[in-house]
Design a protein around this motif. Structure first.
Motif, PDB file in Angstrom:
ATOM      1  N   ILE A  98     -13.602  30.750 -21.763  1.00  0.00           N
ATOM      2  CA  ILE A  98     -13.850  30.871 -20.322  1.00  0.00           C
ATOM      3  C   ILE A  98     -12.510  30.813 -19.597  1.00  0.00           C
ATOM      4  O   ILE A  98     -11.703  29.916 -19.837  1.00  0.00           O
ATOM      5  CB  ILE A  98     -14.763  29.731 -19.795  1.00  0.00           C
ATOM      6  CG1 ILE A  98     -16.038  29.619 -20.625  1.00  0.00           C
ATOM      7  CG2 ILE A  98     -15.055  29.932 -18.315  1.00  0.00           C
ATOM      8  CD1 ILE A  98     -16.931  30.818 -20.572  1.00  0.00           C
ATOM      9  N   LYS A 123     -10.449  31.247 -15.712  1.00  0.00           N
ATOM     10  CA  LYS A 123     -10.495  31.354 -14.253  1.00  0.00           C
ATOM     11  C   LYS A 123     -10.043  32.774 -13.950  1.00  0.00           C
ATOM     12  O   LYS A 123      -9.125  33.305 -14.590  1.00  0.00           O
ATOM     13  CB  LYS A 123      -9.541  30.350 -13.616  1.00  0.00           C
ATOM     14  CG  LYS A 123      -9.426  30.469 -12.117  1.00  0.00           C
ATOM     15  CD  LYS A 123      -8.408  29.465 -11.587  1.00  0.00           C
ATOM     16  CE  LYS A 123      -8.183  29.642 -10.110  1.00  0.00           C
ATOM     17  NZ  LYS A 123      -7.160  28.701  -9.624  1.00  0.00           N
ATOM     18  N   ALA A 128     -15.587  32.967 -12.799  1.00  0.00           N
ATOM     19  CA  ALA A 128     -15.389  32.559 -14.184  1.00  0.00           C
ATOM     20  C   ALA A 128     -15.587  33.800 -15.049  1.00  0.00           C
ATOM     21  O   ALA A 128     -16.525  34.563 -14.861  1.00  0.00           O
ATOM     22  CB  ALA A 128     -16.386  31.477 -14.570  1.00  0.00           C
TER      23      ALA A 128
END
Length: 125
Positions: free
Chosen positions: A106, A108, A117
């Motif tokens: 994951i 940013k 996300a």
């Protein structure tokens, strides 16, 4: 010979598909009842779930008088009514890594000026 076989399979599939909806009823079991190991769980007909989703209802009530989210018992049906936005990879700005799991990472990220996300699946894991 292979083309004839494929045509035969398609015809059989069409016959079965046309017959099944009129002859078979499908039901969804209550997730609350299953979690509590109720001997006779509440069953909701597929038709009822489709109707409720079409009316923008989000809950059903099980026989134990417990509200249950439709998305929890029939996510495939609720997703039919959701709209999808397809995002081009080149429109994403991927920033720092936030988390790592068994099958994905994951990050940013940014898309159209919004913080998002980004989940990148790792097929090798």
């Amino acid at each position: 010979q292979e083309t004839l076989f494929i045509a035969l399979i398609k015809n059989i599939f069409t016959i079965v598909w046309d017959w099944v909806p009129s002859q078979v009823s499908s039901f969804v079991l209550c997730s609350h009842c299953l979690y509590k190991n109720v001997a006779s769980p509440t069953m909701y007909s597929d038709e009822m779930i489709h109707t409720l989703v079409g009316e923008h209802q989000s809950l059903v009530v099980c026989s134990g008088n417990i509200p249950v989210f439709i998305r929890d018992i029939a996510p495939d049906i609720t997703m039919e009514k959701e709209s999808c936005t397809y995002v081009l990879y080149e429109d994403l700005k991927i920033d720092k890594e936030l988390a790592r799991g068994s099958f994905a990472v994951i990050y940013k990220g940014w898309w159209q000026g919004q913080k998002v996300a980004v989940k990148r699946l790792d097929p090798e894991r």
